[in-house]
Design a protein around this motif. Structure first.
Motif, short mmCIF file in Angstrom:
data_model
loop_
_atom_site.label_atom_id
_atom_site.label_comp_id
_atom_site.label_asym_id
_atom_site.label_seq_id
_atom_site.Cartn_x
_atom_site.Cartn_y
_atom_site.Cartn_z
N ARG A 7 0.82 -1.20 0.00
CA ARG A 7 0.00 0.00 0.00
C ARG A 7 0.87 1.27 0.00
NH1 ARG A 7 -3.42 -2.86 -1.56
NH2 ARG A 7 -5.51 -3.17 -0.70
N LEU A 8 2.04 1.18 0.59
CA LEU A 8 2.95 2.33 0.57
C LEU A 8 3.37 2.64 -0.85
CD1 LEU A 8 4.67 4.45 2.02
CD2 LEU A 8 6.45 2.71 2.29
N LEU A 9 3.70 1.61 -1.62
CA LEU A 9 4.07 1.82 -3.01
C LEU A 9 2.90 2.37 -3.81
CD1 LEU A 9 6.07 1.52 -5.35
CD2 LEU A 9 5.27 -0.83 -5.64
N HIS A 10 1.71 1.85 -3.54
CA HIS A 10 0.51 2.36 -4.23
C HIS A 10 0.33 3.85 -3.95
CE1 HIS A 10 -1.45 -1.93 -4.30
NE2 HIS A 10 -0.34 -1.85 -5.02
N ILE A 50 -5.88 3.93 1.65
CA ILE A 50 -4.98 3.03 2.38
C ILE A 50 -5.49 2.71 3.78
CG2 ILE A 50 -2.97 3.79 1.08
CD1 ILE A 50 -2.20 5.55 3.42
N SER A 51 -6.42 3.50 4.28
CA SER A 51 -6.94 3.25 5.63
C SER A 51 -8.36 2.70 5.59
CB SER A 51 -6.90 4.54 6.46
OG SER A 51 -7.72 5.54 5.88
N SER A 52 -8.76 2.18 4.43
CA SER A 52 -10.13 1.70 4.28
C SER A 52 -10.44 0.51 5.18
CB SER A 52 -10.39 1.33 2.82
OG SER A 52 -9.45 0.35 2.38
N ASN A 53 -9.42 -0.27 5.53
CA ASN A 53 -9.60 -1.37 6.49
C ASN A 53 -8.29 -1.59 7.24
OD1 ASN A 53 -8.00 -3.54 5.00
ND2 ASN A 53 -9.54 -2.98 3.44
N ASP A 55 -6.39 -4.24 7.59
CA ASP A 55 -5.34 -4.96 6.88
C ASP A 55 -4.58 -4.03 5.92
OD1 ASP A 55 -5.99 -7.30 8.16
OD2 ASP A 55 -7.34 -8.01 6.57
N SER A 56 -5.32 -3.20 5.22
CA SER A 56 -4.69 -2.26 4.30
C SER A 56 -3.80 -1.27 5.05
CB SER A 56 -5.76 -1.51 3.50
OG SER A 56 -5.17 -0.54 2.66
N TRP A 57 -4.28 -0.80 6.20
CA TRP A 57 -3.49 0.15 6.99
C TRP A 57 -2.21 -0.49 7.52
CZ3 TRP A 57 -2.74 4.98 7.32
CH2 TRP A 57 -2.19 5.57 8.45
N ARG A 58 -2.32 -1.73 8.00
CA ARG A 58 -1.12 -2.43 8.47
C ARG A 58 -0.15 -2.68 7.32
NH1 ARG A 58 -4.86 -5.25 11.85
NH2 ARG A 58 -5.10 -6.86 10.25
N ARG A 62 3.68 -1.36 7.43
CA ARG A 62 4.70 -2.39 7.61
C ARG A 62 6.07 -1.99 7.07
NH1 ARG A 62 2.28 -6.29 5.20
NH2 ARG A 62 1.11 -6.90 7.06
N PRO A 63 6.19 -1.48 5.82
CA PRO A 63 7.53 -1.10 5.33
C PRO A 63 8.17 0.01 6.17
CG PRO A 63 5.96 -1.22 3.53
CD PRO A 63 5.16 -1.31 4.78
#
Length: 249
Positions: A7-10, A50-53, A55-58, A62-63
Motif C-alpha cells: 500500500r505504501l508503493l501504491h 490506504i486506511s479503508s480497512n 489490513d490495508s493500513w497495516r 509495515r515497510p
C-alpha cells in the motif's frame, strides 16, 4: 509480487502520477494555488484508500516500521537520517538565498504616448483625445457589456478574470500582465493612452520602454476601433477606476 501489493508503493505512485498529470498534462498550466488544492484532494483520497480497512493500513505501515526496527535495514535508516537534514537544509537555503536579478536599468513603465497613430489606415489622435463612445450615454451599458465580452474572449487569459494580471498564461510572461485593479495602472492613464497600448501592443512601445517591453500583441489586426474603446470602458467600469483626464493646455 509482495512489493507490488504494498500500500505504501501504491500511495507513492498515486501521488507521483497525480502530480505529473496536474503539472504537465493540463494546458494551460494550473496556478500553483490550484495545484496545491488538487494535490490536497489526492492526498486525502489516498489516505482514505490506504486506511479503508485494518489490513490495508497495516500493509501501509509495515515497510515503514520494518525500516525503523529491522537490523538488516540499518543502511536504509542511515540514508534517511542523512537525507532528511540535507533536504531540509537545501529547502531553507533556496528560500533564503539571494535570487539572481537583472541589473537595474532606466525604463519608462508608462512612456509618453505619440500625438497620433495609424490604425488600419486611419489616423487617430491620441494626445488630448477622449473615448468617443462615452458621448453615447444611451448605449453606455451596452458598450460596457460588449467590452466585457471582448475582454473574456481575448484578454482574460493573461490579465485574469478578476482583471488582476493573474491569468492562466501570466506565469510565463515577463514582465507580467498589468494588474488593472492596481490604482497605479489604468487610474493613472487616459483612455486614449490605453487605446494606443492595446492597438500597438508591445511591438509599438518606444525604445525607452526596453529592456523588458511588453508581451502583449498588437490588437489592431484582431479588434476593431469600436471594440478597443469598448474594452477600455469595461476595464474602468469593472475595476471601479476613473480614467485620467488630459491636462488643459
Amino acid at each position: 509480487m509482495n512489493v507490488l501489493r504494498s500500500r505504501l508503493l501504491h500511495a507513492v505512485l498515486i501521488l507521483i502520477i497525480a502530480y505529473a498529470i496536474f503539472t504537465f498534462a493540463i494546458r494551460p498550466p494550473a496556478p500553483r494555488s490550484v495545484l496545491a488544492i488538487y494535490m490536497g484532494v489526492v492526498i486525502l483520497a489516498t489516505f482514505v484508500y490506504i486506511s479503508s480497512n485494518s489490513d490495508s493500513w497495516r500493509n501501509f505501515l509495515r515497510p515503514l516500521r520494518d525500516t525503523l526496527v529491522q537490523p538488516e535495514r540499518r543502511l536504509v535508516r542511515l540514508a534517511v537520517v542523512i537525507a532528511i537534514p540535507i533536504l531540509l537544509g537545501y529547502y531553507a537555503y533556496t528560500q533564503a538565498a539571494a535570487k539572481a536579478q537583472a541589473p537595474p536599468e532606466l525604463r519608462a513603465v508608462h512612456p509618453a504616448p505619440p500625438a497620433s497613430i495609424q490604425f488600419r489606415g486611419k489616423e487617430i489622435t491620441i494626445q488630448g483625445f477622449d473615448n468617443p463612445l462615452r458621448k453615447d450615454q444611451a448605449n453606455l451599458r451596452k458598450n460596457i457589456a460588449a467590452g466585457g465580452e471582448t475582454y473574456i474572449r481575448n484578454c482574460m487569459y493573461c490579465h485574469g478574470d478578476n482583471l488582476d494580471g493573474k491569468g492562466h498564461f501570466a506565469r510565463g510572461l515577463n514582465p507580467p500582465p498589468a494588474n488593472f485593479q492596481d490604482p497605479g495602472t489604468i487610474a493613472m492613464l487616459q483612455e486614449a493612452f490605453l487605446f494606443w497600448r492595446i492597438a500597438k501592443g508591445g511591438p509599438g512601445l518606444p525604445k525607452e520602454s526596453t529592456p523588458w517591453n511588453s508581451a502583449m500583441p498588437a490588437w489592431e489586426d484582431r479588434l476593431t476601433e469600436e471594440q478597443i474603446w469598448q474594452v477600455i470602458m469595461y476595464l474602468y467600469d469593472a475595476t471601479g477606476q476613473q480614467p485620467r483626464r488630459w491636462e488643459a493646455s
